[in-house]
Scaffold this motif. Structure first.
Motif, mmCIF file in Angstrom:
data_model
loop_
_atom_site.group_PDB
_atom_site.id
_atom_site.type_symbol
_atom_site.label_atom_id
_atom_site.label_comp_id
_atom_site.label_asym_id
_atom_site.label_seq_id
_atom_site.Cartn_x
_atom_site.Cartn_y
_atom_site.Cartn_z
ATOM 1 N N GLN A 1 0.837 -1.201 0.000
ATOM 2 C CA GLN A 1 0.000 0.000 0.000
ATOM 3 C C GLN A 1 0.873 1.252 0.000
ATOM 4 O O GLN A 1 0.632 2.199 -0.749
ATOM 5 N N ARG B 1 -1.452 13.987 -3.567
ATOM 6 C CA ARG B 1 -2.353 13.859 -2.415
ATOM 7 C C ARG B 1 -3.074 15.171 -2.164
ATOM 8 O O ARG B 1 -4.287 15.199 -1.932
ATOM 9 N N SER C 1 -10.580 8.943 7.830
ATOM 10 C CA SER C 1 -10.748 7.500 7.644
ATOM 11 C C SER C 1 -10.947 7.154 6.176
ATOM 12 O O SER C 1 -10.424 6.140 5.684
ATOM 13 N N GLU C 2 -11.681 7.991 5.431
ATOM 14 C CA GLU C 2 -11.910 7.730 4.015
ATOM 15 C C GLU C 2 -10.668 8.047 3.183
ATOM 16 O O GLU C 2 -10.346 7.332 2.227
ATOM 17 N N ILE D 1 -7.551 7.832 4.147
ATOM 18 C CA ILE D 1 -6.559 6.776 4.363
ATOM 19 C C ILE D 1 -6.788 5.634 3.387
ATOM 20 O O ILE D 1 -5.859 5.101 2.773
ATOM 21 N N ASP D 2 -8.063 5.257 3.214
ATOM 22 C CA ASP D 2 -8.386 4.157 2.301
ATOM 23 C C ASP D 2 -8.130 4.541 0.848
ATOM 24 O O ASP D 2 -7.570 3.765 0.069
ATOM 25 N N SER D 3 -8.542 5.755 0.463
ATOM 26 C CA SER D 3 -8.456 6.125 -0.951
ATOM 27 C C SER D 3 -7.039 6.507 -1.378
ATOM 28 O O SER D 3 -6.649 6.270 -2.524
ATOM 29 N N GLY E 1 -4.173 5.545 0.441
ATOM 30 C CA GLY E 1 -3.222 4.509 0.817
ATOM 31 C C GLY E 1 -2.014 5.030 1.555
ATOM 32 O O GLY E 1 -0.885 4.584 1.315
ATOM 33 N N ASP F 1 -16.435 9.365 13.518
ATOM 34 C CA ASP F 1 -15.977 9.568 12.146
ATOM 35 C C ASP F 1 -16.502 10.853 11.516
ATOM 36 O O ASP F 1 -16.166 11.157 10.370
#
Length: 373
Positions: free
Chosen positions: A4, A14, A31-32, A34-36, A38, A169
């Motif tokens: 990742q 970014r 939180s979102e 971090i996922d999108s 990486g 969140d």
């Protein structure tokens, strides 16, 4: 190095993606992102801090929002300071389960502190029957210019954990009032202001012990989220003080409007008489009044035969006999919740604070020395 991290975008990319999301949605959640993107949370927070310094966004608990406020004027509070009286600090939303009992005193404390800090207060009342507060909260933060939330969520539904996680969140900070909880997956505590209800129950037990009562009982409202804390403090104090609290005298009363309420109170009084109980702690004031009314009808003298301590002190002093009562610091709880939220808004990176305020015991006419003491 994880796969990742190897494929995470470079800092300029970014920043561009964060700004694009802000332009599109007005808010971004860590939180979102971090996922999108990486990237590690610490990297993302560093990016957001740098972008905030450049005036590109405003960090809030759990993410960031678009910059809507005008540039800081001369004499404005320094970063990290709470808004001064009279400043336009924006609006905060408050969602509590009742506007009739207990909570008006808390809300008045919030109003006083919000006015002092230059914050607007948007009040909403839910109910203890509301199973999921998320739709109400979503409407609040999307339809109003809300900077933060103060919430007392229902703690006894299938959606409790979901509501707490939604608050954790959310793109704006939230403070729990008269509730405490953790968020997942890291079991981080939520910011909160509570009354130390266990301490309050201990105050009641110590008062009864000091007036010679050795056989005591506890009567609780079945539907109150406060009951568990009162029970924990009461049992700990009874053990410490050597008071005898028979298990059958731990009574949970149904709703006062239910047909079985009077039967449950009478059964509790029967058990108290059978066990020689001379002192009761009853939560809350209306339940204590009902217990005394039925006791008097049965010829049980209060406080001659039975001393009763109420918990809440909302209307206790208006009863006859005036009720000895544990009094939570409702006004101070409301003040502290707004103060905590204002400080979080001023400094999103400060440690999580959990504030516990002490109640007090007001001794009145419903308690006296135990018979024969």
């Amino acid at each position: 190095m994880t796969d990742q991290t190897q494929h995470a975008p470079l800092a300029p990319a970014r920043r561009a993606r964060v700004l694009a999301a802000l332009h599109r949605d007005g808010v971004v959640r860590i939180s979102e992102l971090i996922d999108s993107l990486g990237v590690a949370p610490v990297t993302l927070r560093r990016d957001l801090a740098e972008m905030e310094r450049e005036g590109l966004l405003r960090r809030v608990h759990g993410g960031a929002v678009t910059v809507q406020a005008p540039p800081a004027r001369r004499g404005a509070p320094a970063q990290g300071a709470a808004p001064a009286a009279g400043d336009d600090g924006g609006a905060i939303a408050v969602l509590v389960p009742s506007l009739n009992y207990y909570w008006p005193g808390v809300v008045r404390g919030m109003e006083a502190e919000a006015q002092r800090l230059g914050l607007k207060l948007l009040l909403r009342g839910a109910s203890y029957e509301l199973q999921d507060e998320r739709p109400v909260l979503e409407r609040l933060i999307t339809s109003e210019d809300i900077r933060g939330l103060i919430v007392a969520p229902n703690t006894d539904t299938a959606h409790t954990a979901d509501v707490v996680q939604w608050l954790a969140d959310a793109p704006i900070p939230a403070v729990l009032v008269e509730r405490d909880a953790i968020s997942l997956p890291g079991h981080e505590p939520m910011e909160s202001v509570t009354t130390d209800h266990a301490l309050g129950a201990g105050l009641a037990a110590r008062h009864l012990a000091a007036t010679g009562h050795r056989e005591v009982g506890l009567v609780l409202s079945r539907f109150s989220p406060t009951s568990r804390k009162i029970a924990a403090g009461w049992h700990a104090a009874c053990t410490e003080l050597g008071l005898n609290n028979p298990p059958e005298l731990d009574a949970f009363l149904p709703d006062r409007a239910s047909p079985e309420f009077s039967d449950t109170v009478n059964a509790t009084l029967d058990a108290a008489l059978a066990k020689g109980v001379t002192g009761l702690l009853v939560h809350s004031d209306p339940e204590a009044m009902a217990v005394i009314d039925l006791a008097l009808i049965r010829g049980i003298s209060v406080p001659g035969d039975l001393s009763v301590v109420a918990y809440d002190d909302e209307v206790a002093q208006l009863f006859s006999p005036a009720l000895t009562a544990v009094s939570p610091p409702r006004h101070a709880v409301g003040e502290a919740a707004v103060d905590l939220l204002a400080k979080r808004l001023a400094n999103p990176d400060r440690p999580v604070h959990r504030v516990a305020l002490s109640p007090e015991l007001n001794v009145r006419a419903s308690t006296a020395a135990a018979p024969g003491a």
